[in-house]
Design a protein around this motif. Sequence first.
Motif, short mmCIF file in Angstrom:
data_model
loop_
_atom_site.label_atom_id
_atom_site.label_comp_id
_atom_site.label_asym_id
_atom_site.label_seq_id
_atom_site.Cartn_x
_atom_site.Cartn_y
_atom_site.Cartn_z
N HIS A 1 0.83 -1.22 0.00
CA HIS A 1 0.00 0.00 0.00
C HIS A 1 0.86 1.26 0.00
CE1 HIS A 1 0.40 1.13 4.30
NE2 HIS A 1 0.50 -0.17 4.50
N GLU A 2 2.03 1.23 0.63
CA GLU A 2 2.92 2.40 0.60
C GLU A 2 3.58 2.58 -0.76
OE1 GLU A 2 5.69 2.83 3.84
OE2 GLU A 2 4.19 2.17 5.29
N LEU A 3 3.86 1.49 -1.44
CA LEU A 3 4.41 1.59 -2.80
C LEU A 3 3.35 2.12 -3.76
CD1 LEU A 3 6.40 -1.74 -2.98
CD2 LEU A 3 7.37 0.57 -3.10
N THR A 4 2.15 1.64 -3.62
CA THR A 4 1.07 2.00 -4.54
C THR A 4 0.81 3.51 -4.57
OG1 THR A 4 0.04 -0.16 -4.26
CG2 THR A 4 -1.35 1.57 -5.13
N VAL A 5 0.87 4.17 -3.42
CA VAL A 5 0.58 5.61 -3.38
C VAL A 5 1.64 6.43 -4.11
CG1 VAL A 5 -0.77 5.45 -1.25
CG2 VAL A 5 1.68 6.01 -1.13
N GLN A 6 2.76 5.84 -4.46
CA GLN A 6 3.83 6.54 -5.17
C GLN A 6 3.60 6.62 -6.69
OE1 GLN A 6 6.47 7.94 -3.48
NE2 GLN A 6 5.47 7.25 -1.60
N PHE A 7 2.55 5.94 -7.17
CA PHE A 7 2.34 5.82 -8.61
C PHE A 7 0.93 6.21 -9.01
CE2 PHE A 7 5.70 2.91 -7.43
CZ PHE A 7 6.66 3.18 -8.39
N PRO A 8 0.77 6.72 -10.24
CA PRO A 8 -0.56 7.10 -10.74
C PRO A 8 -1.28 5.89 -11.36
CG PRO A 8 1.07 7.71 -12.36
CD PRO A 8 1.83 7.13 -11.18
N MET A 9 -1.28 4.79 -10.63
CA MET A 9 -1.93 3.56 -11.10
C MET A 9 -2.44 2.82 -9.89
SD MET A 9 1.46 1.31 -12.10
CE MET A 9 2.26 2.63 -12.99
N GLY A 10 -3.26 1.84 -10.15
CA GLY A 10 -3.86 1.09 -9.07
C GLY A 10 -2.94 0.03 -8.48
N ARG A 11 -3.42 -0.55 -7.41
CA ARG A 11 -2.69 -1.59 -6.69
C ARG A 11 -2.38 -2.80 -7.57
NH1 ARG A 11 -3.29 -3.00 -0.81
NH2 ARG A 11 -2.66 -5.17 -0.62
N THR A 12 -3.33 -3.18 -8.42
CA THR A 12 -3.13 -4.34 -9.30
C THR A 12 -1.99 -4.10 -10.27
OG1 THR A 12 -5.47 -4.91 -9.11
CG2 THR A 12 -4.26 -5.89 -10.94
N ALA A 13 -1.91 -2.92 -10.84
CA ALA A 13 -0.84 -2.60 -11.79
C ALA A 13 0.52 -2.60 -11.09
CB ALA A 13 -1.09 -1.25 -12.45
N VAL A 14 0.59 -2.02 -9.91
CA VAL A 14 1.85 -2.02 -9.15
C VAL A 14 2.24 -3.46 -8.81
CG1 VAL A 14 2.96 -1.29 -6.99
CG2 VAL A 14 1.54 0.32 -8.26
N SER A 15 1.27 -4.26 -8.42
CA SER A 15 1.52 -5.67 -8.10
C SER A 15 2.08 -6.42 -9.30
CB SER A 15 0.24 -6.36 -7.62
OG SER A 15 -0.11 -5.90 -6.35
N LYS A 16 1.56 -6.13 -10.49
CA LYS A 16 2.07 -6.79 -11.70
C LYS A 16 3.53 -6.42 -11.95
CE LYS A 16 -2.32 -7.49 -14.01
NZ LYS A 16 -3.16 -7.20 -15.18
N HIS A 17 3.88 -5.15 -11.75
CA HIS A 17 5.27 -4.73 -11.91
C HIS A 17 6.17 -5.42 -10.87
CE1 HIS A 17 4.99 -1.76 -15.09
NE2 HIS A 17 3.94 -1.23 -14.51
#
Length: 102
Positions: A35-51
């Motif tokens: 959740h802390e990583l996700t707020v750093q990006f203009p994309m959702g949690r699912t997209a960050v998880s895929k990366h």
Amino acid sequence: MTENNQLRDVFDAIADPTRRQLIRLLAEAEEIPLHELTVQFPMGRTAVSKHLTILKEAGLVMDRKVGRETRFRLNASPLREVQDWAASYSKFWQSNRLRINQ
């Protein structure tokens, strides 16, 4: 594949700017929850998880569950391959820099 049993090439994993940003963020902290990583990006949690999955497949990221939370940390050792590859061009850079300065 290396001895790490990597599923993905390190160069492929770092080719994307979002993944390079994730590596930078993870390098600055010991461990970061999703959740802390996700707020750093203009994309959702699912997209960050895929990366993060791609980085994990390259052996660059490790994760662990703490309760319901997943925390991620950097494993920079696969980046040695990138460093070694770039270093192999040092003679080229040195000789071209000398020609440019003349």
